[in-house]
Design an enzyme around this catalytic site. Structure first.
Site, PDB file in Angstrom:
ATOM      1  N   TYR A 153       0.822  -1.213   0.000  1.00 39.84           N
ATOM      2  CA  TYR A 153       0.000   0.000   0.000  1.00 39.84           C
ATOM      3  C   TYR A 153       0.855   1.261   0.000  1.00 39.84           C
ATOM      4  O   TYR A 153       0.752   2.100  -0.896  1.00 39.84           O
ATOM      5  CB  TYR A 153      -0.946  -0.022   1.202  1.00 39.84           C
ATOM      6  CG  TYR A 153      -1.587   1.308   1.497  1.00 39.84           C
ATOM      7  CD1 TYR A 153      -2.324   1.986   0.529  1.00 39.84           C
ATOM      8  CD2 TYR A 153      -1.460   1.905   2.758  1.00 39.84           C
ATOM      9  CE1 TYR A 153      -2.919   3.217   0.791  1.00 39.84           C
ATOM     10  CE2 TYR A 153      -2.049   3.126   3.029  1.00 39.84           C
ATOM     11  CZ  TYR A 153      -2.769   3.781   2.053  1.00 39.84           C
ATOM     12  OH  TYR A 153      -3.343   4.987   2.315  1.00 39.84           O
ATOM     13  N   LYS A 203       1.623   3.923  -3.148  1.00 40.23           N
ATOM     14  CA  LYS A 203       1.245   5.328  -2.976  1.00 40.23           C
ATOM     15  C   LYS A 203       2.461   6.237  -3.163  1.00 40.23           C
ATOM     16  O   LYS A 203       2.352   7.325  -3.735  1.00 40.23           O
ATOM     17  CB  LYS A 203       0.627   5.551  -1.596  1.00 40.23           C
ATOM     18  CG  LYS A 203      -0.757   4.936  -1.407  1.00 40.23           C
ATOM     19  CD  LYS A 203      -1.806   5.540  -2.316  1.00 40.23           C
ATOM     20  CE  LYS A 203      -2.246   6.901  -1.847  1.00 40.23           C
ATOM     21  NZ  LYS A 203      -3.353   7.451  -2.675  1.00 40.23           N
TER      22      LYS A 203
END
Length: 533
Positions: free
Chosen positions: A237, A241
């Site tokens: 994640y 990002k």
């Protein structure tokens, strides 16, 4: 900056919200509809087979929520007409070029009308499939940027990232950009296009080998974690990002770009009321003419990744939305978590959702029409830190005074959570308290024809819950960083100097009494809106 013009800034403006069914996007949209009835148009991009189904999703997943109860009470039977005079749900996908908006006439209208673009779309699963996470978190950000560049009236593009793109850094973490090719450790060169090519090769190889969907999912999850850790990020994640921020910074040029990096987002502090948080639920088949699958297969395009739309009807199921500190609180309250790993002095950097949204609104106003990029950390570790030990004590106190009631109507008694400050102590405890009895039960079941089967299954499930939570949250429960929020503080100072209504646009964490908030707002809200029986 004339802050008395904050509401006027959104008057007669057209806003595009991407990630419209996400937690922050809902809170943002509710706020705009509530405080600025003269907003011209809000386009909501939703993954759907067509605009009709996009509207169905909006009605079911957004406007029907308790979040809109203040508006509902104010407008009564006029709520639907009020909303649809201002809101236009459209079918699209962040993973596609032009955001998957196929209607060329609609696209041209949007490019001619849009003033503000908000990208809050993301897959926030720590161990997401690498292809899916790259498609949404990384190349999706680039697709949004490309679309925003075509909006001739654009005043600002706001991209929601996460403060934890810093990885596991300690110390004072600045509101600094991440440059293309940056890595947090190792000597291997980080090239985003190479990562895309590696994913394509992996997928092709798995398909040739005849791998099942389950095998592909498992392999791509492991691959994402491996690549993230290779370059110094703890999970897929935050890694993807960070890659998305790299692309935005590299290709932004002169667009007015705001990157908001919130820490762990919790339930609303005050607006539209205290304690609302995204609910965890499975959406049942609600008899629509068309349905889509939410877990996409990914194919490559010249611009990144795009989901392959299923040809047959499928039930759309949302995953449990409990994450970060809430997953730990929920598991503890239900009696599934008796111990955890983490240093008691670790700062749990949490921030209520409405404060994040207020900071977003202020950042949009402050940075509109400025041909540059600016980053805002939105958290509490700098101004009003809360220790992990405090969160543990408050959770224990709450569920001791207010026991969780299980499906059978029985109260679940909790003992004070044991928090281990190092991994060796934790592993020794788990081995003696749980893994050894599990081994004994397993052997007993072999001898006694599965007599203790249910006990074994239940205990094994609890151990897996603990180990999964520990693996996911270990980088954060030992996190030693403190997020500089100088840019964000400048916004707060400007608010105070301009005598703006602090109740309406407050995002100062110093006003939060953590004991009162956790005990009387956050955990009750978590129970009401998210924790299933």
């Amino acid at each position: 900056m004339e802050l008395e013009c904050i509401l006027r800034f959104f008057e007669n403006k057209t806003i595009l919200i991407i990630g419209a069914t996400g937690f922050l996007a809902k809170v943002f949209m509710e706020k705009i509809l509530r405080v600025q009835p003269n907003v011209k148009r809000i386009y909501l991009l939703l993954r759907a087979s067509d605009n009709e189904f996009a509207t169905q999703r909006f009605c079911h997943e957004v406007i029907g929520l308790d979040l809109f109860n203040v508006l509902r009470k104010s407008l009564g039977a006029n709520l639907e007409s009020y909303v649809f005079e201002r809101v236009t749900p459209i079918s699209g996908d962040i993973c596609d070029v032009n955001l998957g908006i196929k209607d060329s006439i609609l696209r041209e209208e949007m490019w001619n009308e849009i003033d503000i673009v908000l990208n809050s779309a993301a897959t926030t699963n720590f161990d997401e499939r690498y292809d899916v996470a790259l498609g949404i978190n990384t190349f999706g950000a680039l697709h949004v940027l490309s679309f925003a560049k075509k909006c001739i009236k654009l005043k600002v593009l706001l991209h929601v990232s996460t403060a934890y793109v810093c990885g596991e850094k300690g110390g004072y973490i600045l509101e600094s950009p991440i440059y293309k090719g940056d890595r947090l450790k190792g000597t291997s060169r980080l090239d985003i296009n190479v990562e895309k090519e590696l994913v394509e090769e992996y997928l092709d190889r798995l398909r040739v080998q005849g791998a099942t969907n389950e095998e592909i999912t498992s392999t791509m999850k492991d691959f994402g974690t491996k690549r993230a850790k290779l370059y110094g990020w703890p999970n897929t994640y935050v890694y993807t990002k960070a890659l998305g921020e790299m692309l935005l910074g590299n290709y932004n040029k002169n667009l007015p770009l705001v990157i908001i990096r919130p820490t762990m987002i919790t339930s609303t502090y005050k607006e539209p009321f205290s304690g609302w948080i995204e609910g965890a639920r499975n959406l049942q088949d609600f008899n629509l003419s068309q349905k889509i699958g939410i877990i996409p297969q990914i194919h490559s395009t010249s611009h990144g990744f795009s989901p392959t739309k299923p040809k047959t009807r499928a039930r759309w199921v949302r995953k449990d939305s409990l994450r970060t500190v809430d997953g730990v609180i929920a598991a503890y309250g239900k009696g599934k978590l008796k111990c955890f790993l983490g240093h008691p002095k670790t700062i749990m950097d949490v921030i209520p959702a409405d404060m994040v949204v207020n900071s977003m609104i202020m950042a949009m106003v402050a940075h509109a029409n400025k041909s540059s990029q600016i980053i805002f950390h939105v958290g509490s570790s700098m101004r009003n830190p809360m220790k992990l030990s405090s969160l543990s004590d408050l959770s224990s106190l709450y569920f001791t005074q207010n026991p969780w009631i299980d499906r059978n109507g029985k109260s679940i008694k909790v003992s004070k959570m044991i928090v281990f400050s190092n991994i060796d102590m934790f592993q020794a405890y788990m081995a003696i308290r749980y893994k050894l009895p599990l081994k004994v039960l397993w052997l007993a079941n072999l001898v006694l024809f599965q007599y203790y089967r249910e006990i074994y299954i239940n205990l094994n499930r609890k151990v897996k819950v603990v180990m999964r939570l520990v693996d996911l949250y270990k980088p954060y429960v030992f996190f030693t960083g403190c997020f500089d929020d100088s840019n964000t503080e400048k916004l707060r100072v400007t608010i105070r100097e301009n005598d703006v209504d602090m109740h309406l646009f407050n995002f100062d964490p110093k006003c939060i009494d953590w004991g009162d908030y956790i005990m009387n707002t956050h955990i009750p809200g978590l129970i009401k809106y998210s924790m299933k029986r």
